[in-house]
Design an enzyme around this catalytic site. Structure first.
Site, short mmCIF file in Angstrom:
data_model
loop_
_atom_site.label_atom_id
_atom_site.label_comp_id
_atom_site.label_asym_id
_atom_site.label_seq_id
_atom_site.Cartn_x
_atom_site.Cartn_y
_atom_site.Cartn_z
N LYS A 181 0.88 -1.37 0.00
CA LYS A 181 0.15 0.04 0.02
C LYS A 181 0.92 1.18 -0.02
O LYS A 181 2.00 1.21 0.01
CB LYS A 181 -1.03 0.12 1.36
CG LYS A 181 -1.74 -1.20 1.44
CD LYS A 181 -2.56 -1.82 0.32
CE LYS A 181 -2.77 -3.21 0.49
NZ LYS A 181 -4.08 -3.66 -0.09
C1 LIG Z 1 -5.11 -4.67 0.75
C2 LIG Z 1 -6.20 -4.75 0.71
C3 LIG Z 1 -7.26 -5.14 1.79
C4 LIG Z 1 -6.58 -6.04 3.22
O1 LIG Z 1 -5.50 -5.25 3.65
P1 LIG Z 1 -4.65 -6.07 4.61
O2 LIG Z 1 -4.11 -4.98 5.54
O3 LIG Z 1 -3.63 -6.68 3.93
O4 LIG Z 1 -5.40 -6.87 5.54
C5 LIG Z 1 -8.36 -5.18 1.56
N1 LIG Z 1 -9.24 -4.57 0.52
C6 LIG Z 1 -8.34 -4.03 -0.35
C7 LIG Z 1 -9.11 -3.65 -1.66
C8 LIG Z 1 -6.91 -4.21 -0.52
O5 LIG Z 1 -6.24 -3.86 -1.60
#
Ligand SMILES: *Cc1c(COP(=O)(O)O)cnc(C)c1O
Length: 369
Positions: A181
């Site tokens: 992210k």
């Molecule tokens: C990465 C992601 C998640 C989950 O986040 P985590 O921190 O990995 O649990 C949920 N929804 C979307 C669209 C994502 O890209």
């Protein structure tokens, strides 16, 4: 030379904060987590930010705090990371998939209208790859039927819609700090809301369900536990990293936008379908995702990149084709847009400081045939 899809932007600032945290001996949800929450709240101009262990935990607690449970339906765009739909299953509710518009990879409001039933309680608007969903239409439809709007803003820290930050566009926003992210704490997540009651419920739920101890409580007092909660506390070590990351967020976002611009320029004359950004939105460029004219062309390009040691992967799942398929037989022939996106998309490497020559090499390998 190996090129990853993304590389976290970490340096001495993170190390210094982690050193201070470790030296203090206070390792879980403490002053760094509180500072991290405040910096995210300030950045988004949002009343409350509540840190948790992941974006998935954020989605789980958002649904719990909104009292969504068995018998309820939650509309989820089919094209999303499985965590979005899994979170609905965690609370015993049913995810109902709606299609996306392939041009933007986000929820198609017309298909959302078709997915609504008397059991629908909420819509999860996913700002996929960092582009905000069509929030005006989603919010209007939700308001007409008294539905909650949960933003899956996992990819969208720094994104905005009509000048308003992602995470402040619905009843509650959910962010992720996974290394893929915009900023990262290794694992981590954050909930955002303007609602005082919701924020209080989220703070209880992440800490075993314990209510906060009133200031001035006697030393023998114990917290009340009005509901069953979880241990979704972020460590202060992660909070320390998060504080340093928030200091860099503007530079990180500017660099991602610059690199996205270079791809758009390099690929302008190619047969690829490039990511669209409607005029009323700012993209975080968590992922730069292109579409090919066929799955065969996509797969061939992916093979060429892999052979050159360059990471790539399809955008994400069309989740309605996964394990939910049997339970949603009536709608499995739906969501053709999401299926098309899964089958023809590719995420391109977007690495802070990536030289233009590397981007040109990626672009050349994409379009060889
Ligand atoms: C990465 C992601 C998640 C989950 O986040 P985590 O921190 O990995 O649990 C949920 N929804 C979307 C669209 C994502 O890209």
């Amino acid at each position: 030379m190996h090129i990853p899809i993304i590389r976290p932007v970490l340096g001495d600032e993170e190390l210094e904060n982690v050193r201070e945290c470790l030296a203090s001996g206070y390792l879980t949800q403490g002053k760094f987590v509180a500072r991290f929450e405040q910096s995210v709240a300030d950045y988004l101009t949002c009343r409350h930010a509540v840190a948790v262990t992941s974006g998935t935990a954020a989605l789980h607690l958002a649904l719990l705090a909104l009292s969504i449970g068995p018998g309820d339906e939650v509309v989820v765009p089919s094209l999303t990371w499985v965590a979005t739909a899994n979170a609905v299953s965690y609370v015993g509710a049913t995810p109902v998939f709606a299609d996306v518009r392939p041009e933007t990879f986000t929820l198609d409001p017309e298909d959302l209208a078709r997915a609504l039933t008397p059991q629908t309680r909420a819509v999860i608007a996913v700002h996929l790859f960092g582009l905000c969903a069509d929030m005006d239409e989603i919010r209007r439809m939700a308001a007409e039927r008294d539905l909650f709007v949960v933003e899956d803003a996992a990819c969208a820290l720094g994104s905005s819609y009509q000048g308003r930050p992602a995470g402040t566009l619905g009843h509650v926003g959910c962010f992720s700090f996974h290394p893929r992210k915009v900023i990262t704490t290794g694992e981590g997540g954050m909930l955002t809301t303007a609602d005082d009651g919701l924020a209080a419920a989220l703070r209880e739920l992440r800490n075993h369900g314990c209510s906060p101890m009133p200031a001035g409580s006697p030393p023998w007092a114990m917290p009340d536990v009005p509901r069953c909660g979880y241990n979704y506390r972020l460590t202060d070590i992660q909070g320390a990293v998060g504080c340093a990351q928030m200091e860099k967020i503007d530079a990180i976002l500017a660099e991602r936008a610059r690199l996205a611009g270079v791809y758009t320029e390099l690929l302008a004359a190619s047969p690829l379908i490039l990511p669209a950004v409607p005029d009323d939105r700012v993209h975080s460029w968590q992922s730069y995702v292109v579409r090919f004219r066929s799955t065969a062309a996509r797969n061939a390009a992916a093979e060429r990149l892999a052979a050159a040691d360059i990471e790539c992967r399809p955008g994400t799942h069309a989740a309605h084709r996964l394990r939910w398929q049997a339970a949603h037989a009536a709608r499995t022939d739906c969501c053709p847009g999401a299926a098309l996106c899964e089958d023809t998309s590719l995420v391109l490497p977007l690495v802070h400081g990536m030289p233009r020559e590397d981007q040109a090499r990626v672009a050349a390998l994409l379009c060889q045939d």
